[in-house]
Design a protein around this motif. Structure first.
Motif, PDB file in Angstrom:
ATOM      1  N   GLY A 314       0.710  -1.137  -0.138  1.00 42.35           N
ATOM      2  CA  GLY A 314      -0.052  -0.071  -0.015  1.00 42.35           C
ATOM      3  C   GLY A 314       0.785   1.329  -0.101  1.00 42.35           C
ATOM      4  N   GLY A 315       2.379   1.287  -0.065  1.00 37.40           N
ATOM      5  CA  GLY A 315       3.081   2.428  -0.311  1.00 37.40           C
ATOM      6  C   GLY A 315       3.522   2.779   0.855  1.00 37.40           C
ATOM      7  N   LYS A 316       3.120   2.406   2.291  1.00 40.38           N
ATOM      8  CA  LYS A 316       3.312   3.061   3.667  1.00 40.38           C
ATOM      9  C   LYS A 316       4.823   2.808   4.194  1.00 40.38           C
ATOM     10  CE  LYS A 316      -1.355   2.577   4.575  1.00 40.38           C
ATOM     11  NZ  LYS A 316      -2.603   1.772   5.744  1.00 40.38           N
ATOM     12  N   LEU A 317       5.462   1.801   3.351  1.00 38.74           N
ATOM     13  CA  LEU A 317       6.842   1.389   4.024  1.00 38.74           C
ATOM     14  C   LEU A 317       8.312   1.992   3.178  1.00 38.74           C
ATOM     15  CD1 LEU A 317       6.129  -1.898   5.495  1.00 38.74           C
ATOM     16  CD2 LEU A 317       6.327   0.174   6.816  1.00 38.74           C
ATOM     17  N   LEU A 318       7.693   2.417   2.176  1.00 33.75           N
ATOM     18  CA  LEU A 318       8.768   2.663   1.036  1.00 33.75           C
ATOM     19  C   LEU A 318       8.455   3.768   0.002  1.00 33.75           C
ATOM     20  CD1 LEU A 318      10.201  -0.836  -0.188  1.00 33.75           C
ATOM     21  CD2 LEU A 318      11.445   0.752   1.151  1.00 33.75           C
ATOM     22  N   PRO A 319       9.186   4.454  -0.448  1.00 37.67           N
ATOM     23  CA  PRO A 319       8.862   5.499  -1.460  1.00 37.67           C
ATOM     24  C   PRO A 319       8.670   4.704  -2.704  1.00 37.67           C
ATOM     25  CG  PRO A 319      11.067   6.038  -0.401  1.00 37.67           C
ATOM     26  CD  PRO A 319      10.888   4.718   0.031  1.00 37.67           C
ATOM     27  N   ALA A 320       7.802   5.500  -3.509  1.00 40.22           N
ATOM     28  CA  ALA A 320       7.157   4.668  -4.799  1.00 40.22           C
ATOM     29  C   ALA A 320       8.562   4.097  -5.507  1.00 40.22           C
ATOM     30  CB  ALA A 320       6.186   5.781  -5.363  1.00 40.22           C
ATOM     31  N   LYS A 321       9.166   4.908  -5.918  1.00 40.22           N
ATOM     32  CA  LYS A 321      10.486   4.612  -6.782  1.00 40.22           C
ATOM     33  C   LYS A 321      11.038   3.296  -6.183  1.00 40.22           C
ATOM     34  CE  LYS A 321      14.647   6.023  -9.083  1.00 40.22           C
ATOM     35  NZ  LYS A 321      15.600   7.050  -9.125  1.00 40.22           N
ATOM     36  N   LEU A 322      11.264   3.065  -5.025  1.00 38.02           N
ATOM     37  CA  LEU A 322      11.890   2.083  -4.502  1.00 38.02           C
ATOM     38  C   LEU A 322      10.848   0.795  -4.467  1.00 38.02           C
ATOM     39  CD1 LEU A 322      14.186   3.598  -1.728  1.00 38.02           C
ATOM     40  CD2 LEU A 322      14.993   2.371  -3.934  1.00 38.02           C
ATOM     41  N   LEU A 323       9.763   1.099  -4.039  1.00 40.78           N
ATOM     42  CA  LEU A 323       8.601  -0.044  -4.278  1.00 40.78           C
ATOM     43  C   LEU A 323       8.537  -0.688  -5.627  1.00 40.78           C
ATOM     44  CD1 LEU A 323       6.411  -1.887  -2.581  1.00 40.78           C
ATOM     45  CD2 LEU A 323       4.956   0.000  -3.293  1.00 40.78           C
ATOM     46  N   ALA A 324       8.823   0.276  -6.635  1.00 43.18           N
ATOM     47  CA  ALA A 324       8.696  -0.226  -7.916  1.00 43.18           C
ATOM     48  C   ALA A 324       9.901  -1.156  -8.294  1.00 43.18           C
ATOM     49  CB  ALA A 324       8.644   0.976  -8.702  1.00 43.18           C
ATOM     50  N   GLU A 325      10.889  -0.766  -7.765  1.00 39.45           N
ATOM     51  CA  GLU A 325      12.288  -1.549  -7.943  1.00 39.45           C
ATOM     52  C   GLU A 325      12.030  -2.597  -7.164  1.00 39.45           C
ATOM     53  OE1 GLU A 325      15.056  -0.952  -9.450  1.00 39.45           O
ATOM     54  OE2 GLU A 325      15.463   1.134  -9.065  1.00 39.45           O
ATOM     55  N   MET A 326      11.530  -2.958  -6.147  1.00 43.61           N
ATOM     56  CA  MET A 326      11.372  -4.158  -5.378  1.00 43.61           C
ATOM     57  C   MET A 326      10.485  -5.153  -5.931  1.00 43.61           C
ATOM     58  SD  MET A 326       9.818  -4.293  -1.403  1.00 43.61           S
ATOM     59  CE  MET A 326      10.585  -5.534  -0.212  1.00 43.61           C
ATOM     60  N   ARG A 327       9.728  -4.499  -6.765  1.00 42.16           N
ATOM     61  CA  ARG A 327       8.524  -5.302  -7.535  1.00 42.16           C
ATOM     62  C   ARG A 327       8.871  -5.602  -8.980  1.00 42.16           C
ATOM     63  NH1 ARG A 327       2.860  -3.361  -4.958  1.00 42.16           N
ATOM     64  NH2 ARG A 327       2.785  -1.730  -6.430  1.00 42.16           N
ATOM     65  N   THR A 328       9.935  -5.249  -9.292  1.00 42.66           N
ATOM     66  CA  THR A 328      10.294  -5.513 -10.847  1.00 42.66           C
ATOM     67  C   THR A 328      11.069  -6.736 -10.807  1.00 42.66           C
ATOM     68  OG1 THR A 328      10.733  -3.197 -11.167  1.00 42.66           O
ATOM     69  CG2 THR A 328      11.695  -4.782 -12.482  1.00 42.66           C
ATOM     70  N   PRO A 329      10.547  -7.955 -11.324  1.00 41.88           N
ATOM     71  CA  PRO A 329      11.041  -9.305 -11.215  1.00 41.88           C
ATOM     72  C   PRO A 329      12.440  -9.588 -12.251  1.00 41.88           C
ATOM     73  CG  PRO A 329       9.196  -9.233 -12.637  1.00 41.88           C
ATOM     74  CD  PRO A 329       9.198  -7.865 -12.125  1.00 41.88           C
ATOM     75  N   HIS A 330      13.626 -10.278 -11.882  1.00 36.40           N
ATOM     76  CA  HIS A 330      14.166 -10.755 -12.671  1.00 36.40           C
ATOM     77  C   HIS A 330      13.745 -11.855 -13.323  1.00 36.40           C
ATOM     78  CE1 HIS A 330      17.721 -13.312 -13.667  1.00 36.40           C
ATOM     79  NE2 HIS A 330      18.408 -12.295 -13.546  1.00 36.40           N
ATOM     80  N   PRO A 331      14.040 -11.951 -14.574  1.00 31.77           N
ATOM     81  CA  PRO A 331      13.252 -12.900 -15.645  1.00 31.77           C
ATOM     82  C   PRO A 331      13.313 -14.298 -15.138  1.00 31.77           C
ATOM     83  CG  PRO A 331      15.021 -11.801 -16.718  1.00 31.77           C
ATOM     84  CD  PRO A 331      14.717 -11.100 -15.390  1.00 31.77           C
ATOM     85  N   LYS A 332      14.500 -14.567 -14.491  1.00 32.23           N
ATOM     86  CA  LYS A 332      14.351 -16.326 -14.458  1.00 32.23           C
ATOM     87  C   LYS A 332      13.733 -16.824 -13.463  1.00 32.23           C
ATOM     88  CE  LYS A 332      17.975 -19.784 -13.195  1.00 32.23           C
ATOM     89  NZ  LYS A 332      19.469 -19.959 -12.846  1.00 32.23           N
ATOM     90  N   MET A 333      13.671 -16.153 -12.229  1.00 34.31           N
ATOM     91  CA  MET A 333      12.742 -16.696 -11.119  1.00 34.31           C
ATOM     92  C   MET A 333      11.576 -15.782 -10.888  1.00 34.31           C
ATOM     93  SD  MET A 333      15.524 -17.786  -8.091  1.00 34.31           S
ATOM     94  CE  MET A 333      14.731 -16.989  -6.925  1.00 34.31           C
ATOM     95  N   GLY A 334      11.311 -14.647 -11.467  1.00 32.40           N
ATOM     96  CA  GLY A 334      10.200 -13.814 -11.279  1.00 32.40           C
ATOM     97  C   GLY A 334      10.426 -13.391  -9.870  1.00 32.40           C
ATOM     98  N   TYR A 335      11.666 -13.116  -9.572  1.00 37.80           N
ATOM     99  CA  TYR A 335      11.814 -12.633  -7.834  1.00 37.80           C
ATOM    100  C   TYR A 335      12.491 -11.204  -8.270  1.00 37.80           C
ATOM    101  CZ  TYR A 335      13.249 -13.233  -3.073  1.00 37.80           C
ATOM    102  OH  TYR A 335      13.231 -13.015  -1.799  1.00 37.80           O
TER     103      TYR A 335
END
Length: 413
Positions: A314-335
């Motif tokens: 819900g965006g309460k713990l990280l700035p939007a840019k870093l939350l987006a980084e966190m949720r960008t998956p590496h293609p191999k594992m989707g992590y």
């Protein structure tokens, strides 16, 4: 992620990588146990009144299905547009009839990884850590490859050896600290220091050059713990309390450290092994998870996990840019950076999730919608096996719950 299995002679010495498919392969159906029908709201579990009496038969059936498949006990919590629902099925302890509490404590295992990653990213936001700066610059005493960055630790792309056992690039299994079999059982109360775990990993050859591949490795997150402590000049435990647990009032969550006893009401996990041609079953609810410091040593509840994951997404713990980084998956594992990103198909969309399990007897999972308004959190217990036999129904059972919560019961593509 498809993972390899060690040869039969070494299989009992490897701790599985806890991804969706790895955990699915590792959890056992356990012993068949007569169990009461699922209960839809344990009055002792502090479930909000809105949840009491809710008739969510589809969730009740999906919860009971775990026990029907052979798991010992399960507790499930759902937050969605209809409010909150909590249910449990099975038994709390072998030989007894009491069902698990709907908000009992449990060893949450690798679910601590998104928590650890969140703290690292908060420090990135504060300018104390460079996401793409060499970790060796913060921890020079370890002699790390200077190509390894904080991003690589959180994304499992560092190439570091997994200290509980790993594979050489040619497929040869290389043992680490035993996390299975009689050796683990006899040493399950031993304490480990994070530096000890990391130095063991660094004494082994790297799996691949930093940034060139992705393999789920606990060493990455134990190193992330040391990074947090170094740049804050504070303990990892205190940083989690200050930054996440206290602000979110997650009173049922703690870093296990050297604690061996689960607090309050809790279900029991078991380990079955053969000794002198006799089958023995040991209650392993007490164990020391300093073996997985920063990577799998969390104690929590379904309510607290829902609180954390809802706040994070819900965006309460990280700035939007870093939350987006966190949720960008590496293609191999989707992590991404501490999260699995899972596409449920065009009619259901994307969910973010992480599973977890200590070495034996307990498993947990948490899922969230992108806005954090819908969450699914759960814990299961079972009778584990020395041979780590496959739990053929586990992924199917989890998928059924996920589909009920996020797809209205329809099968994901």
């Amino acid at each position: 992620m498809k993972t390899q299995s060690p040869p039969a002679t070494t299989q009992t010495k490897v701790l599985r990588r806890v991804t969706v498919t790895a955990l699915a392969a590792a959890l056992l159906a356990g012993a068949a146990v007569a169990a009461p029908a699922v209960a839809a709201a344990d009055s002792s579990a502090a479930v909000p009144k809105a949840a009491v009496g809710q008739d969510r038969q589809e969730l009740q059936k999906a919860t009971q299905a775990f026990v029907d498949a052979g798991f010992l006990g399960v507790q499930v919590r759902v937050h969605d547009e209809r409010g909150e629902w909590a249910g449990s099925a099975g038994v709390r302890k072998l030989g007894q009839s009491a069902k698990p509490s709907t908000n009992g404590s449990f060893w949450a295992g690798s679910i601590v990884k998104p928590v650890t990653a969140t703290v690292v990213l908060q420090l990135v936001a504060e300018g104390k850590i460079g996401l793409d700066a060499p970790v060796a610059g913060y921890l020079p005493e370890l002699g790390l490859d200077r190509r390894i960055t904080a991003r690589m630790l959180l994304q499992h792309t560092s190439g570091l050896f997994n200290y509980t056992g790993d594979f050489d690039p040619n497929g040869t299994y290389v043992p680490g600290i035993s996390a299975a079999g009689k050796e683990w059982l006899d040493n399950r109360f031993r304490s480990y220091r994070p530096e000890e775990l990391v130095r063991l990993a660094l004494s082994k050859s790297a799996r691949f050059a930093p940034g060139t591949d992705q393999i789920y490795t606990n060493t990455n997150y134990t190193l992330a713990l040391l990074l947090i402590e170094k740049v804050t000049d504070s303990s990892y435990t205190e940083e989690l309390r200050r930054r996440i647990l206290r602000p979110l009032k997650m009173r049922g969550t703690m870093v296990a450290g050297n604690r061996t006893q689960l607090p309050g009401p809790h279900a029991h996990g078991y380990y079955r092994y053969e000794d002198a041609d006799q089958q023995k079953v040991v209650d392993i609810s007490r164990q020391n998870l300093s073996l997985l410091t920063g990577a799998g040593d969390l104690i929590s509840t379904t309510q607290d996990l829902a609180t954390f994951f809802s706040a994070l997404n819900g965006g309460k713990l990280l700035p939007a840019k870093l939350l987006a980084e966190m949720r960008t998956p590496h293609p191999k594992m989707g992590y991404g950076l501490g999260l699995f990103v899972q596409d449920l198909g065009p009619d259901c969309g994307t969910v973010y999730q992480h599973n977890g399990s200590p070495p034996h007897g307990f498993g947990a999972f948490m899922y969230s919608s992108p806005d954090g308004k819908t969450t699914l959190t759960a814990s299961v217990t079972w009778v584990d096996e020395a041979t780590r036999g496959p739990a053929k129904d586990y992924k199917k059972l989890v998928d059924r719950l996920v589909q009920e919560v996020f797809c209205g019961g329809q099968t994901a593509d």
